[in-house]
Enzyme design. Structure first.
Site, mmCIF file in Angstrom:
data_model
loop_
_atom_site.group_PDB
_atom_site.id
_atom_site.type_symbol
_atom_site.label_atom_id
_atom_site.label_comp_id
_atom_site.label_asym_id
_atom_site.label_seq_id
_atom_site.Cartn_x
_atom_site.Cartn_y
_atom_site.Cartn_z
ATOM 1 N N GLU A 58 0.829 -1.208 0.000
ATOM 2 C CA GLU A 58 0.000 0.000 0.000
ATOM 3 C C GLU A 58 0.858 1.251 0.000
ATOM 4 O O GLU A 58 0.606 2.195 -0.766
ATOM 5 C CB GLU A 58 -0.940 0.005 1.204
ATOM 6 C CG GLU A 58 -1.856 1.225 1.203
ATOM 7 C CD GLU A 58 -2.544 1.480 2.533
ATOM 8 O OE1 GLU A 58 -3.748 1.783 2.526
ATOM 9 O OE2 GLU A 58 -1.870 1.397 3.580
ATOM 10 N N TRP A 80 -8.064 -1.779 -0.121
ATOM 11 C CA TRP A 80 -8.958 -0.765 -0.693
ATOM 12 C C TRP A 80 -10.096 -1.362 -1.516
ATOM 13 O O TRP A 80 -10.892 -0.622 -2.102
ATOM 14 C CB TRP A 80 -8.145 0.196 -1.553
ATOM 15 C CG TRP A 80 -7.315 1.152 -0.762
ATOM 16 C CD1 TRP A 80 -6.066 0.943 -0.266
ATOM 17 C CD2 TRP A 80 -7.685 2.477 -0.355
ATOM 18 N NE1 TRP A 80 -5.622 2.049 0.419
ATOM 19 C CE2 TRP A 80 -6.591 3.009 0.377
ATOM 20 C CE3 TRP A 80 -8.813 3.265 -0.551
ATOM 21 C CZ2 TRP A 80 -6.619 4.291 0.912
ATOM 22 C CZ3 TRP A 80 -8.831 4.550 -0.012
ATOM 23 C CH2 TRP A 80 -7.747 5.048 0.711
ATOM 24 N N TYR A 144 -4.593 9.412 -1.854
ATOM 25 C CA TYR A 144 -3.240 9.731 -1.390
ATOM 26 C C TYR A 144 -2.181 9.857 -2.478
ATOM 27 O O TYR A 144 -1.437 10.845 -2.524
ATOM 28 C CB TYR A 144 -2.788 8.678 -0.373
ATOM 29 C CG TYR A 144 -3.619 8.633 0.869
ATOM 30 C CD1 TYR A 144 -3.427 9.534 1.911
ATOM 31 C CD2 TYR A 144 -4.618 7.668 1.022
ATOM 32 C CE1 TYR A 144 -4.199 9.486 3.065
ATOM 33 C CE2 TYR A 144 -5.398 7.613 2.169
ATOM 34 C CZ TYR A 144 -5.188 8.526 3.190
ATOM 35 O OH TYR A 144 -5.954 8.491 4.322
ATOM 36 N N ARG A 176 11.490 24.305 8.313
ATOM 37 C CA ARG A 176 10.266 23.885 9.008
ATOM 38 C C ARG A 176 9.129 23.651 8.017
ATOM 39 O O ARG A 176 7.963 23.660 8.397
ATOM 40 C CB ARG A 176 9.896 24.946 10.047
ATOM 41 C CG ARG A 176 10.941 25.089 11.149
ATOM 42 C CD ARG A 176 10.523 26.105 12.204
ATOM 43 N NE ARG A 176 10.552 27.474 11.701
ATOM 44 C CZ ARG A 176 11.622 28.274 11.755
ATOM 45 N NH1 ARG A 176 12.752 27.835 12.293
ATOM 46 N NH2 ARG A 176 11.567 29.513 11.297
ATOM 47 N N CYS A 196 -7.665 10.025 5.801
ATOM 48 C CA CYS A 196 -7.663 9.980 7.266
ATOM 49 C C CYS A 196 -6.326 10.488 7.794
ATOM 50 O O CYS A 196 -6.279 11.269 8.738
ATOM 51 C CB CYS A 196 -7.931 8.560 7.754
ATOM 52 S SG CYS A 196 -9.570 7.947 7.345
ATOM 53 N N ARG A 216 -6.614 12.804 11.107
ATOM 54 C CA ARG A 216 -7.871 13.414 11.537
ATOM 55 C C ARG A 216 -8.844 12.390 12.103
ATOM 56 O O ARG A 216 -9.629 12.674 13.015
ATOM 57 C CB ARG A 216 -8.549 14.136 10.370
ATOM 58 C CG ARG A 216 -9.014 13.187 9.273
ATOM 59 C CD ARG A 216 -9.958 13.811 8.260
ATOM 60 N NE ARG A 216 -10.351 12.795 7.286
ATOM 61 C CZ ARG A 216 -11.416 12.015 7.396
ATOM 62 N NH1 ARG A 216 -12.210 12.118 8.447
ATOM 63 N NH2 ARG A 216 -11.691 11.108 6.484
ATOM 64 N N ALA A 218 -9.106 8.153 13.176
ATOM 65 C CA ALA A 218 -8.266 6.988 13.445
ATOM 66 C C ALA A 218 -9.107 5.813 13.918
ATOM 67 O O ALA A 218 -9.621 5.822 15.042
ATOM 68 C CB ALA A 218 -7.220 7.350 14.496
ATOM 69 N N ASP A 219 -9.257 4.825 13.036
ATOM 70 C CA ASP A 219 -9.898 3.548 13.378
ATOM 71 C C ASP A 219 -8.861 2.764 14.180
ATOM 72 O O ASP A 219 -7.965 2.140 13.625
ATOM 73 C CB ASP A 219 -10.287 2.835 12.087
ATOM 74 C CG ASP A 219 -10.838 1.434 12.291
ATOM 75 O OD1 ASP A 219 -10.794 0.924 13.419
ATOM 76 O OD2 ASP A 219 -11.297 0.825 11.304
ATOM 77 N N HIS A 257 -11.003 6.538 17.536
ATOM 78 C CA HIS A 257 -12.231 5.820 17.874
ATOM 79 C C HIS A 257 -12.096 4.314 17.704
ATOM 80 O O HIS A 257 -11.291 3.829 16.902
ATOM 81 C CB HIS A 257 -13.403 6.315 17.016
ATOM 82 C CG HIS A 257 -13.109 6.305 15.546
ATOM 83 N ND1 HIS A 257 -12.554 7.387 14.894
ATOM 84 C CD2 HIS A 257 -13.285 5.346 14.596
ATOM 85 C CE1 HIS A 257 -12.404 7.107 13.613
ATOM 86 N NE2 HIS A 257 -12.837 5.859 13.404
#
Length: 314
Positions: A58, A80, A144, A176, A196, A216, A218-219, A257
């Site tokens: 992936e 996917w 992505y 930075r 995500c 943002r 998160a499983d 979560h």
């Protein structure tokens, strides 16, 4: 991986029960950070077997700028497939059995799972054999790989964020601005799944490369173990590319979560003792990061507890 297990405990004990887009329901917390010193070993989950080959294929799919599941299906990587299959079954071209809410239904109904597996096998076969079909239903939109390698610049061209960040690490290591973003508001609605893991930043100090990811959503049971290993691997690969030593992987989570249909699996995992972390090996002399293949990368000394199955929420 005690940091990950503590995250699971925190959510289970102190999280808020909430609804979600999939209709499954979650228990979540907001704002959490984990830090992994990559010199301590490769952070691949040991309290359940995690498919490292899928993580590698992936990530290399992202790195090459690919957005079509055909490549992953060729690698026998199903990560996917559900999102591509969902696109197909919602189209006018699909004429098979009712596949509404197929993920949760398959988890509860073994007979339906057999039907789903049959339809999914047909779908994968057609993706591999039919170019038109693969273009129509295998492509996931500007996910992505598109954003990392071909971000639209608004002037008819594209920006190769990943190539640019490698060059900036090499030429201005104290900058930075070593940042790659996958969150493109202009294209989010065209993606099969909005990103995500939305943004990552590299940091160079004392000849060591560190990476921080902001995620943002998160499983925690299914996704986060993959995300930790994937971005740890990315840090290894960028360090290799730029001639730097390894620093830390810092994982910052927004909505962290656990799906309600994963509670039993999480409790089983929490009952297990972590084992020694494996090490990473890359056998690809002379290859750049953009030329690597799945077979070039492996882990050594990986001795995990057995895998724990759970349904994915689509």
């Amino acid at each position: 991986m005690e940091q990950y297990l503590q995250l699971c405990r925190t959510i289970m004990e102190n999280g808020t029960d909430k609804g979600d887009r999939t209709g499954t329901g979650t228990r979540s917390i907001f704002g959490h950070q984990m830090r992994f010193d990559l010199s301590d070993g490769f952070p691949l989950m040991t309290t359940k077997k995690t498919a490292f080959r899928l993580i590698v294929s992936e990530l290399l799919w992202f790195i090459k700028g690919d957005t079509n599941v055909r490549t992953l299906i060729e690698e026998k990587n199903p990560i996917w497939d559900d999102w591509a299959f969902e696109k197909f079954v919602k189209s006018g071209e699909y004429s098979g059995p009712d596949m509404a809410d197929f993920g949760r239904r398959a988890a509860k109904d073994p007979a339906f799972k057999e039907v789903l597996d049959h339809e999914m096998d047909k779908f994968r076969g057609k993706i591999l054999s039919d170019d038109r079909f693969a273009e129509a239903y295998g492509d996931l939109g500007p996910v992505y790989g598109r954003q990392w390698r071909s971000w639209p610049d608004g002037r008819g061209g594209t920006i190769d964020q990943l190539k640019n960040v490698i060059e900036s690490i090499q030429t201005t290591p104290d900058s930075r601005r070593h940042i790659v973003s996958a969150w493109n508001p202009a294209e989010v609605e065209d993606m099969a799944l909005p990103p995500c893991h939305t943004l990552f930043q590299f940091y160079v100090a004392d000849g060591r490369l560190s990476c921080q990811l902001y995620q943002r959503s998160a499983d925690v049971f299914l996704g986060v173990p993959f995300n930790i290993a994937s971005y740890a691997l990315l840090t290894h690969l960028i360090a290799r590319e730029t001639g730097l030593q390894l620093g830390e992987f810092v994982h910052t989570l927004g909505d962290a979560h656990i799906y309600s249909n994963h509670f039993d699996q999480v409790n089983e995992q929490l009952s297990r003792e972590p084992r020694q972390l494996p090490s990473l090996a890359i056998d690809a002399d002379g290859k750049s990061i953009f030329e690597l293949e799945t077979s070039d990368i492996r882990v050594e000394g990986y001795d995990p507890h057995p895998k724990i199955k759970a349904p994915i929420a689509v």
